[in-house]
Design a protein around this motif. Structure first.
Motif, PDB file in Angstrom:
ATOM      1  N   ARG A  47       0.841  -1.196   0.000  1.00  0.00           N
ATOM      2  CA  ARG A  47       0.000   0.000   0.000  1.00  0.00           C
ATOM      3  C   ARG A  47       0.879   1.251   0.000  1.00  0.00           C
ATOM      4  O   ARG A  47       0.722   2.162  -0.798  1.00  0.00           O
ATOM      5  CB  ARG A  47      -0.903  -0.007   1.230  1.00  0.00           C
ATOM      6  N   ALA A  48       1.835   1.259   0.939  1.00  0.00           N
ATOM      7  CA  ALA A  48       2.657   2.453   1.106  1.00  0.00           C
ATOM      8  C   ALA A  48       3.443   2.764  -0.160  1.00  0.00           C
ATOM      9  O   ALA A  48       3.496   3.907  -0.622  1.00  0.00           O
ATOM     10  CB  ALA A  48       3.616   2.258   2.275  1.00  0.00           C
ATOM     11  N   ILE A  75       1.288   4.156  -2.949  1.00  0.00           N
ATOM     12  CA  ILE A  75       0.899   5.552  -2.702  1.00  0.00           C
ATOM     13  C   ILE A  75       2.076   6.495  -2.955  1.00  0.00           C
ATOM     14  O   ILE A  75       1.963   7.484  -3.666  1.00  0.00           O
ATOM     15  CB  ILE A  75       0.403   5.739  -1.243  1.00  0.00           C
ATOM     16  N   LEU A  76       3.233   6.157  -2.377  1.00  0.00           N
ATOM     17  CA  LEU A  76       4.388   7.046  -2.511  1.00  0.00           C
ATOM     18  C   LEU A  76       4.826   7.187  -3.962  1.00  0.00           C
ATOM     19  O   LEU A  76       5.147   8.275  -4.436  1.00  0.00           O
ATOM     20  CB  LEU A  76       5.562   6.510  -1.675  1.00  0.00           C
ATOM     21  N   ARG A  92       2.195   9.339  -5.827  1.00  0.00           N
ATOM     22  CA  ARG A  92       2.248  10.752  -5.420  1.00  0.00           C
ATOM     23  C   ARG A  92       3.445  11.443  -6.032  1.00  0.00           C
ATOM     24  O   ARG A  92       3.389  12.592  -6.439  1.00  0.00           O
ATOM     25  CB  ARG A  92       2.370  10.855  -3.894  1.00  0.00           C
ATOM     26  N   GLY A 146       6.450   8.111  13.624  1.00  0.00           N
ATOM     27  CA  GLY A 146       6.810   6.762  13.189  1.00  0.00           C
ATOM     28  C   GLY A 146       8.018   6.244  13.943  1.00  0.00           C
ATOM     29  O   GLY A 146       8.078   5.093  14.371  1.00  0.00           O
ATOM     30  N   VAL A 198       9.475   6.740   5.878  1.00  0.00           N
ATOM     31  CA  VAL A 198       8.356   6.238   6.680  1.00  0.00           C
ATOM     32  C   VAL A 198       8.877   5.084   7.547  1.00  0.00           C
ATOM     33  O   VAL A 198       8.765   3.928   7.167  1.00  0.00           O
ATOM     34  CB  VAL A 198       7.208   5.736   5.763  1.00  0.00           C
ATOM     35  N   PRO A 199       9.423   5.415   8.722  1.00  0.00           N
ATOM     36  CA  PRO A 199      10.139   4.383   9.485  1.00  0.00           C
ATOM     37  C   PRO A 199       9.252   3.219   9.926  1.00  0.00           C
ATOM     38  O   PRO A 199       9.720   2.094  10.028  1.00  0.00           O
ATOM     39  CB  PRO A 199      10.690   5.136  10.698  1.00  0.00           C
ATOM     40  N   LYS A 206       4.369  -1.415   9.989  1.00  0.00           N
ATOM     41  CA  LYS A 206       3.456  -1.671  11.113  1.00  0.00           C
ATOM     42  C   LYS A 206       2.011  -1.379  10.715  1.00  0.00           C
ATOM     43  O   LYS A 206       1.722  -0.340  10.122  1.00  0.00           O
ATOM     44  CB  LYS A 206       3.819  -0.757  12.291  1.00  0.00           C
ATOM     45  N   SER A 207       1.118  -2.266  11.119  1.00  0.00           N
ATOM     46  CA  SER A 207      -0.298  -1.999  10.876  1.00  0.00           C
ATOM     47  C   SER A 207      -0.840  -1.172  12.032  1.00  0.00           C
ATOM     48  O   SER A 207      -0.239  -1.097  13.109  1.00  0.00           O
ATOM     49  CB  SER A 207      -1.074  -3.308  10.777  1.00  0.00           C
ATOM     50  N   LYS A 208      -2.000  -0.574  11.820  1.00  0.00           N
ATOM     51  CA  LYS A 208      -2.604   0.251  12.863  1.00  0.00           C
ATOM     52  C   LYS A 208      -2.856  -0.583  14.120  1.00  0.00           C
ATOM     53  O   LYS A 208      -2.621  -0.125  15.239  1.00  0.00           O
ATOM     54  CB  LYS A 208      -3.910   0.846  12.328  1.00  0.00           C
ATOM     55  N   GLU A 209      -3.325  -1.806  13.916  1.00  0.00           N
ATOM     56  CA  GLU A 209      -3.611  -2.675  15.061  1.00  0.00           C
ATOM     57  C   GLU A 209      -2.355  -2.913  15.885  1.00  0.00           C
ATOM     58  O   GLU A 209      -2.381  -2.890  17.109  1.00  0.00           O
ATOM     59  CB  GLU A 209      -4.180  -4.027  14.586  1.00  0.00           C
ATOM     60  N   ILE A 223       0.134  -0.936  16.081  1.00  0.00           N
ATOM     61  CA  ILE A 223       0.499   0.330  16.724  1.00  0.00           C
ATOM     62  C   ILE A 223      -0.353   0.538  17.986  1.00  0.00           C
ATOM     63  O   ILE A 223       0.161   0.942  19.033  1.00  0.00           O
ATOM     64  CB  ILE A 223       0.363   1.507  15.731  1.00  0.00           C
ATOM     65  N   ALA A 247      -6.296   6.508  13.495  1.00  0.00           N
ATOM     66  CA  ALA A 247      -5.014   7.192  13.310  1.00  0.00           C
ATOM     67  C   ALA A 247      -5.026   8.581  13.954  1.00  0.00           C
ATOM     68  O   ALA A 247      -4.045   8.989  14.573  1.00  0.00           O
ATOM     69  CB  ALA A 247      -4.689   7.303  11.823  1.00  0.00           C
TER      70      ALA A 247
END
Ligand code: SF4
Ligand code: SF4
Lengths: 195, 730
Positions: B28-29, B32-33, B36, B137, B153-154, B158-161, B163, B180
């Motif tokens: 995903r990241a 997106i990056l 963008r 991060g 993006v260090p 990691k997923s939100k869960e 975190i 978030a």
């Protein structure tokens, strides 16, 4: 033609989460009072003393965010000796108001002088930052802006920050969140120098 | 020793590949990056900017000694302190001593790869000082007790869960919010207090200007601003390569850095710090020792000055740490930063950083993860040739630690071809027998992967014995580059190319088969390809002078002619040979040559419909030299054709990479993205490179054709429509 830059500036700023508003010089205090309406303590840089006084007249708790500034009739200055008190006022402040050295229309950026009057902290600690920008100070490109801002030979200290939208992060699952360590909200009030 | 290393790497890779959270997060990241970034560059002249940036960095590194002197002067005049640290240890000691002398108890830090490089946290913690990371991060990673896995993006892995879990366990908050926004707000409050009470702030810097002593810091969160403004002592730890000569150089670099890193025109904050901070909030001083604000600039050498003197490694120092190369890198995108070891700089560029800053053995461990596919070179804002750096490092590692047998085998595609082609039927069977596969396994070659089939009649043989074709009066002349694989494994591609070129009215010459040198280069064995580069320059150079163009059917060979020969011959007298430039200018990819020629009217092709749909995968080297869609455009010359291009990064085979035991799972994983896209499209598959071809045929069980094969099919009336090609895998 100057308005073109202003429009581009406002669009670019909006695109990165800030907002811009154009006012005339005598409408400034009203405009600021409107965007800070709900806020509790408002800190302004010493160069905006007049604005602070107008805001107080409108019932807003506006103070000059500098301990070195002598008390004036209406604007309350910060106490100078007590660190705890100073930092607690800074941390309680809901809004910081600073001037802007210039704007960049290509990216919706404002340059803030962080060398004087605690503007660095005022524009970063409170959750809301209001920057007052002269319309004539809007430039087109970063390159031109940096030419203007470059430290002059012989000047010892020169600190400024380019601010483009509110503080943000994408560190959690790439989701964009505003207001991490700096302001959640950024308003740029553009003052039109009308004839 | 090497075997243990390989096995360790294989295990690390399997662990990463088996982690679904990591893979979803990365995918995903990266997507997106990457996207963008593309849109951020849409409206400006990227090539002009990056050429300027390259020139700025080149000059800065060349003049680093005098810039250091100038910078020190500026910083001292402005009331700051200056320290040049030779090593990581020196820098650590300086900061630790400073903290001890000042009675520092709490340090706030903002994300800085350089401070990771010197591991300053550890040194301070040993003194009983608390060190708090303040980038969101980075703080998450610190609380989790891990290392960052991406330059920008260090906590990308990691997923939100996860975190939420980390917050719950480490922050005294029994039920942290699960969104978030909530998590971010919680962190804002928690860190705010620490900013106010910290005695020292440590940051890195993105650029330091020698002329004015200005430290420039680029960020989005605001934590860097607070780190530099609030604590009475600010220490900036900065790699020596970040010094640039003039303030006026900044505009170019700042146009590029945020766009490349996060796809922003500018980040939320860019701080310019010349001189010592003046915030009055500290007028009274926090601790008795600290009545005055202090600024310390620690410039870190740690191998950088040696690299600056080294013509082959120098350009590493042009890197501005934007991370764009990671987002374009297929191996990184699949396994993430941790597989690259604990060194702070991951990816192919990380290998080079590791080589100069932490040691050759560390670099050797991760050098093989760079396939030298070159995809990263298009996105690097300062034009660092990362695959070349990795090739140089491989060569030096070979010299230092010895080259393995496997490397020597893969290096010599020419010899393998010469040995196996004449006995092709036996060789093809023999290479697939159990004993052969055992010996492959012993060499570290994945026994499950099939090497390309050998053909008994090589292209050169066919060409020599064929009836020559008259092309009429022709004004275009081409030397067809006969590469090892086309000659021995895919002669049908060469034949098709000859037919199409002749049909287009081109006069063809073929010189005796010469390896381009890429197979050996990719093994870090540079002496052999250097010889070949010289030979090919001699052989092809005079033909080019006579007005010939060189056409390659294999994009990797083209990239050797166009880019690598300059590199290989850099330190030889041929570096100034005008034919080198001529050869670069006049070498083409087959599809590119046809498309250009038809477009400018110098070639004419009469093609008939072939009643087929095609799905095209572009070769990494085509994409890196900017001709990624040439194959699709060539197919579109056929009337009534449907052509779909897939946009997967890389096939995953990349020369010998996919055959190596330790990378074979990773190679498959990379390929999977491509396979998925190809599965979604029913047409005939078209790809140019032999490794793409083998990877797709083995992974998908479908045949793959070269554009030349398809065009040659379209030369004939559709009724006779058999195809000319044959697959590489049976
Ligand atoms: S050359 Fe390919 S594998 Fe190597 S770093 Fe660049 S993108 Fe990654
Ligand atoms: S090598 Fe280039 S793309 Fe990669 S981090 Fe450095 S500057 Fe960015």
């Amino acid at each position: 033609m100057a308005h073109e830059l202003t429009d581009a500036f406002s669009d670019a700023l909006r695109a990165c989460g800030g907002s811009a508003m154009v006012v005339s010089a005598h409408g400034l205090a009203d405009a600021v009072a409107e965007v800070v309406d709900q806020e509790r303590v408002v800190l302004v840089t010493p160069d905006l003393l007049g604005l602070a006084e107008s805001l107080r007249q409108k019932g807003i708790d506006a103070r000059v965010g500098s301990s070195q500034h002598s008390l004036s009739a209406t604007a309350v200055s910060l106490p100078s000796a007590n660190l705890d008190e100073v930092s607690s006022i800074f941390c309680r402040a809901e809004c910081g108001i600073t001037g802007a050295l210039l704007g960049i229309s290509a990216s919706g950026t404002v340059a803030i002088d962080t060398q004087h009057g605690n503007a660095g902290l005022l524009s970063c600690l409170p959750p809301h930052h209001v920057a007052i920008l002269r319309e004539g100070a809007i430039q087109k490109t970063l390159e031109g802006a940096l030419e203007t801002l470059a430290p002059q030979p012989g000047v010892r200290d020169c600190r400024f920050v380019l601010v483009t939208g509110p503080s943000r992060t994408s560190d959690i699952e790439m989701m964009s969140v505003l207001g991490v360590h700096g302001p959640l909200k950024l308003d740029v009030i553009i003052v039109r120098e009308d004839a | 020793m090497a075997e243990t290393g390989h096995r360790l790497m294989q295990r690390e890779i399997s662990l990463a590949l088996a982690d679904p959270t990591l893979r979803t997060a990365l995918k995903r990241a990266m997507a997106i990056l990457y996207q963008r970034r593309e849109s951020a560059f849409a409206s400006i002249d990227y090539e002009a900017l990056r050429s300027r940036a390259h020139a700025i960095k080149e000059a800065a590194i060349a003049r680093n000694a005098e810039l250091l002197v100038e910078l020190e002067q500026r910083v001292l005049t402005a009331g700051g302190h200056f320290f040049l640290a030779q090593s990581a240890e020196d820098a650590r000691q300086y900061i630790a001593n400073l903290a001890r002398n000042k009675g520092v108890q709490l340090v706030v830090k903002s994300k800085s790869m350089t401070s990771e490089e010197i591991d300053v946290n550890h040194a301070l913690e040993q003194l009983g000082i608390e060190v708090v990371e303040t980038d969101l991060g980075e703080r998450i990673i610190q609380l989790a007790g891990e290392h960052p896995s991406h330059l920008i993006v260090p906590a990308i892995h990691k997923s939100k869960e996860e975190i939420v879990q980390i917050f719950a366990e480490n922050m005294d908050v029994p039920n942290p919010p699960s969104d978030a926004e909530g998590l971010t707000l919680l962190m804002r409050r928690d860190l705010r207090q620490r900013f106010i009470t910290a005695d020292m702030g440590i940051t890195g810097a993105n650029f330091v200007v020698a002329e004015t002593g200005t430290v420039v810091l680029v960020e989005n969160e605001g934590n860097i601003r607070l780190t530099t403004e609030l604590p009475p002592v600010h220490v900036a730890v900065v790699g020596l390569e970040k010094i640039i000569p003039r303030f006026a150089d900044l505009a170019t670099l700042l146009e590029l850095l945020p766009r490349s890193a996060t796809g922003q025109l500018l980040t939320a904050y860019v701080s310019f710090i010349s001189g010592v901070a003046s915030s009055e909030i500290l007028d009274t001083g926090r601790a008795t020792q600290m009545r005055e604000r202090e600024f310390h600039l620690v410039i870190l050498d740690n191998g950088r000055r040696a690299a600056a003197r080294d013509p082959e490694l120098r350009e590493l120092l042009y890197c501005i740490r934007c991370g764009a190369c990671l987002n374009a890198c297929a191996p990184y995108r699949n396994v993430g930063g941790h597989v690259y070891g604990v060194h702070p700089y991951p990816g192919g560029i990380g290998c080079a950083w590791a080589y100069i800053t932490s040691g050759h053995a560390e670099a050797k461990q991760i050098n093989g993860l760079c396939t030298t596919c070159s995809r990263c070179t298009e996105v690097c804002p300062t034009k660092v040739d990362i695959p070349w750096l990795n090739t140089v490092i491989k060569q030096r590692n070979n010299q230092e630690f010895g080259a393995g047998f496997r490397q020597r085998v893969f290096a010599r595609a020419d010899l393998m071809g010469a040995a196996f082609s004449p006995v092709a039927p036996v060789a093809n069977v023999g290479l697939r027998t159990m004993p052969a596969r055992w010996s492959f396994a012993l060499m570290g070659i994945d026994p499950e992967k099939r090497l390309p089939r050998y053909e008994r009649e090589t292209f050169t043989n066919w060409y020599r014995h064929r009836h020559s074709v008259s092309v009429g009066q022709s004004h275009r002349r081409v030397v067809l580059f006969v590469d090892c694989f086309m000659n021995h494994n895919l002669p049908q591609v060469g034949k098709a190319a000859v037919q199409v070129l002749e049909a287009a009215g081109v006069e063809i010459a073929v010189v005796h088969n010469s390896c381009c040198g890429r197979p050996a280069m990719s093994q870090g064995l540079l002496e052999v390809p250097r010889r070949w580069a010289q030979q090919n320059l001699d052989k092809l150079g005079h033909l080019v002078e006579e007005g010939y163009d060189v056409v390659c059917v294999e994009p990797s060979c083209l990239s050797a002619l166009r880019d690598d020969y300059r590199r290989l011959l850099e330190q030889t007298p041929s570096a100034s040979d005008p034919r080198l430039h001529l050869l670069e200018e006049h070498s083409y990819d087959f599809a590119e040559y046809i498309v250009n020629g038809v477009r400018d009217g110098s070639l004419s092709l009469r093609l008939t419909p072939v009643h087929s749909a095609f799905v095209v995968h572009g070769h990494c080297h085509q994409k890196s030299i900017g001709i990624g869609s040439a194959p699709a455009e060539a197919l579109r010359l056929i009337p009534d054709v449907t052509v779909h291009e897939v946009d997967a990064l890389c096939c995953g085979m990349v020369g010998s990479f996919g055959y190596k035991q330790e990378y074979s799972d990773l190679s498959r994983a990379i390929g999977e993205e491509l396979f998925e896209q190809l599965r979604a499209h029913g047409g005939e598959i078209v790809a140019c490179g032999i490794s793409c071809r083998s990877q797709i045929e083995q992974g998908l069980g479908r045949r793959v054709f070269h554009p030349a094969e398809i065009l040659s099919r379209a030369l004939r009336p559709p009724l006779s429509g058999s195809n000319i090609g044959g697959g590489t895998a049976s």
